[in-house]
Design a protein around this motif. Structure first.
Motif, mmCIF file in Angstrom:
data_model
loop_
_atom_site.group_PDB
_atom_site.id
_atom_site.type_symbol
_atom_site.label_atom_id
_atom_site.label_comp_id
_atom_site.label_asym_id
_atom_site.label_seq_id
_atom_site.Cartn_x
_atom_site.Cartn_y
_atom_site.Cartn_z
ATOM 1 N N LEU A 12 0.822 -1.214 0.000
ATOM 2 C CA LEU A 12 0.000 0.000 0.000
ATOM 3 C C LEU A 12 0.854 1.261 0.000
ATOM 4 C CD1 LEU A 12 -2.874 -0.953 2.458
ATOM 5 C CD2 LEU A 12 -3.077 -0.487 0.015
ATOM 6 N N ALA A 13 1.893 1.275 0.811
ATOM 7 C CA ALA A 13 2.766 2.451 0.876
ATOM 8 C C ALA A 13 3.428 2.720 -0.474
ATOM 9 C CB ALA A 13 3.818 2.270 1.965
ATOM 10 N N LYS A 14 3.915 1.671 -1.146
ATOM 11 C CA LYS A 14 4.546 1.839 -2.459
ATOM 12 C C LYS A 14 3.538 2.325 -3.491
ATOM 13 C CE LYS A 14 8.289 -1.527 -2.127
ATOM 14 N NZ LYS A 14 8.811 -2.798 -2.638
ATOM 15 N N ALA A 15 2.362 1.723 -3.502
ATOM 16 C CA ALA A 15 1.340 2.092 -4.488
ATOM 17 C C ALA A 15 0.922 3.548 -4.322
ATOM 18 C CB ALA A 15 0.138 1.169 -4.360
ATOM 19 N N LEU A 16 0.739 3.986 -3.097
ATOM 20 C CA LEU A 16 0.286 5.350 -2.871
ATOM 21 C C LEU A 16 1.386 6.372 -3.078
ATOM 22 C CD1 LEU A 16 -2.085 4.730 0.141
ATOM 23 C CD2 LEU A 16 -2.684 5.108 -2.247
ATOM 24 N N SER A 17 2.628 6.021 -2.816
ATOM 25 C CA SER A 17 3.719 6.978 -3.040
ATOM 26 C C SER A 17 3.959 7.167 -4.527
ATOM 27 C CB SER A 17 4.997 6.527 -2.331
ATOM 28 O OG SER A 17 5.537 5.384 -2.950
ATOM 29 N N ARG A 18 3.722 6.148 -5.344
ATOM 30 C CA ARG A 18 3.868 6.295 -6.789
ATOM 31 C C ARG A 18 2.831 7.251 -7.353
ATOM 32 N NH1 ARG A 18 3.393 0.619 -8.791
ATOM 33 N NH2 ARG A 18 4.091 -0.148 -6.821
ATOM 34 N N GLU A 19 1.611 7.213 -6.840
ATOM 35 C CA GLU A 19 0.565 8.102 -7.327
ATOM 36 C C GLU A 19 0.909 9.555 -7.057
ATOM 37 O OE1 GLU A 19 -3.335 7.168 -6.030
ATOM 38 O OE2 GLU A 19 -3.301 5.157 -6.864
ATOM 39 N N GLU A 20 1.529 9.838 -5.921
ATOM 40 C CA GLU A 20 1.877 11.210 -5.573
ATOM 41 C C GLU A 20 2.918 11.777 -6.524
ATOM 42 O OE1 GLU A 20 3.178 10.982 -1.564
ATOM 43 O OE2 GLU A 20 1.210 10.477 -0.787
ATOM 44 N N LYS A 21 3.781 10.927 -7.052
ATOM 45 C CA LYS A 21 4.873 11.370 -7.907
ATOM 46 C C LYS A 21 4.480 11.419 -9.376
ATOM 47 C CE LYS A 21 8.315 9.381 -4.834
ATOM 48 N NZ LYS A 21 9.332 8.350 -4.674
ATOM 49 N N ARG A 22 3.245 11.077 -9.720
ATOM 50 C CA ARG A 22 2.795 11.036 -11.111
ATOM 51 C C ARG A 22 2.997 12.378 -11.800
ATOM 52 N NH1 ARG A 22 1.726 6.421 -13.617
ATOM 53 N NH2 ARG A 22 0.327 5.150 -12.421
ATOM 54 N N GLU A 23 3.553 12.313 -12.991
ATOM 55 C CA GLU A 23 3.710 13.499 -13.811
ATOM 56 C C GLU A 23 2.983 13.237 -15.127
ATOM 57 O OE1 GLU A 23 7.947 13.533 -14.073
ATOM 58 O OE2 GLU A 23 8.132 14.964 -12.451
ATOM 59 N N GLY A 24 2.939 14.217 -15.957
ATOM 60 C CA GLY A 24 2.320 14.056 -17.259
ATOM 61 C C GLY A 24 3.141 13.136 -18.156
ATOM 62 N N LEU A 25 2.516 12.649 -19.210
ATOM 63 C CA LEU A 25 3.183 11.729 -20.133
ATOM 64 C C LEU A 25 4.418 12.368 -20.755
ATOM 65 C CD1 LEU A 25 3.315 9.088 -21.698
ATOM 66 C CD2 LEU A 25 1.758 10.096 -23.369
ATOM 67 N N GLY A 26 4.297 13.607 -21.188
ATOM 68 C CA GLY A 26 5.442 14.282 -21.801
ATOM 69 C C GLY A 26 6.617 14.399 -20.844
ATOM 70 N N SER A 27 6.348 14.701 -19.599
ATOM 71 C CA SER A 27 7.411 14.809 -18.594
ATOM 72 C C SER A 27 8.069 13.468 -18.340
ATOM 73 C CB SER A 27 6.846 15.351 -17.280
ATOM 74 O OG SER A 27 6.332 16.639 -17.471
ATOM 75 N N ARG A 28 7.261 12.405 -18.318
ATOM 76 C CA ARG A 28 7.825 11.075 -18.087
ATOM 77 C C ARG A 28 8.673 10.618 -19.273
ATOM 78 N NH1 ARG A 28 2.358 9.422 -16.420
ATOM 79 N NH2 ARG A 28 2.520 7.781 -17.974
ATOM 80 N N ILE A 29 8.231 10.930 -20.494
ATOM 81 C CA ILE A 29 9.019 10.588 -21.682
ATOM 82 C C ILE A 29 10.333 11.364 -21.661
ATOM 83 C CG2 ILE A 29 9.135 10.799 -24.197
ATOM 84 C CD1 ILE A 29 6.080 10.236 -24.206
ATOM 85 N N HIS A 30 10.258 12.653 -21.362
ATOM 86 C CA HIS A 30 11.471 13.481 -21.292
ATOM 87 C C HIS A 30 12.455 12.924 -20.260
ATOM 88 C CE1 HIS A 30 14.118 16.928 -21.239
ATOM 89 N NE2 HIS A 30 13.985 16.970 -19.923
ATOM 90 N N ALA A 31 11.954 12.570 -19.088
ATOM 91 C CA ALA A 31 12.819 12.037 -18.035
ATOM 92 C C ALA A 31 13.488 10.731 -18.464
ATOM 93 C CB ALA A 31 12.009 11.820 -16.755
ATOM 94 N N ARG A 32 12.743 9.904 -19.173
ATOM 95 C CA ARG A 32 13.300 8.615 -19.602
ATOM 96 C C ARG A 32 14.442 8.789 -20.586
ATOM 97 N NH1 ARG A 32 9.887 3.409 -20.888
ATOM 98 N NH2 ARG A 32 9.952 3.481 -18.653
ATOM 99 N N PHE A 33 14.324 9.751 -21.498
ATOM 100 C CA PHE A 33 15.327 9.886 -22.556
ATOM 101 C C PHE A 33 16.296 11.051 -22.351
ATOM 102 C CE2 PHE A 33 11.789 7.597 -24.510
ATOM 103 C CZ PHE A 33 12.469 6.472 -24.955
ATOM 104 N N ALA A 34 16.195 11.769 -21.255
ATOM 105 C CA ALA A 34 17.059 12.924 -21.004
ATOM 106 C C ALA A 34 18.535 12.541 -20.947
ATOM 107 C CB ALA A 34 16.643 13.624 -19.711
ATOM 108 N N SER A 35 18.833 11.358 -20.437
ATOM 109 C CA SER A 35 20.234 10.945 -20.310
ATOM 110 C C SER A 35 20.891 10.701 -21.660
ATOM 111 C CB SER A 35 20.325 9.681 -19.458
ATOM 112 O OG SER A 35 19.676 8.597 -20.113
ATOM 113 N N MET A 36 20.118 10.592 -22.732
ATOM 114 C CA MET A 36 20.674 10.356 -24.067
ATOM 115 C C MET A 36 21.128 11.644 -24.732
ATOM 116 S SD MET A 36 18.077 7.572 -25.574
ATOM 117 C CE MET A 36 17.921 5.960 -24.846
ATOM 118 N N GLY A 37 20.856 12.769 -24.098
ATOM 119 C CA GLY A 37 21.360 14.032 -24.614
ATOM 120 C C GLY A 37 20.359 14.837 -25.415
ATOM 121 N N GLY A 38 19.296 14.227 -25.848
ATOM 122 C CA GLY A 38 18.286 14.962 -26.603
ATOM 123 C C GLY A 38 18.747 15.292 -28.007
ATOM 124 N N ALA A 39 17.974 16.101 -28.680
ATOM 125 C CA ALA A 39 18.299 16.500 -30.048
ATOM 126 C C ALA A 39 17.780 17.906 -30.276
ATOM 127 C CB ALA A 39 17.669 15.532 -31.046
#
Length: 81
Positions: free
Chosen positions: A36-63
């Protein structure tokens, strides 16, 4: 501390919970608290789809993409064709 009771818990689900709890060296009650603690803490950290995509690929340097200026007026889509 508050308490809750879960009624009508499926026997297969309870058996799986027991196995997972044992594999982590915890009681079923403690395992449920952790889940329960893990499930609820993940919901609090939810960001928009664009932000999550950016975070996933930011380490590749972008274009840096140069977007050309629009030379024609935008038109409505025609779905009759």
């Amino acid at each position: 501390m508050a308490s809750i009771t879960i009624r009508n818990l499926d026997e297969d689900l309870k058996a799986k919970l027991r196995v997972v709890a044992a594999s982590h060296g915890r009681s079923m009650e403690e395992e449920v608290r952790v889940i329960l603690a893990k499930a609820l803490s993940r919901e609090e950290k939810r960001e928009g789809l664009g932000s999550r995509i950016h975070a996933r690929f930011a380490s590749m340097g972008g274009a840096d993409i140069e977007i050309p200026a629009r030379t024609t007026k935008a038109r409505a889509a025609d779905f009759d064709e």
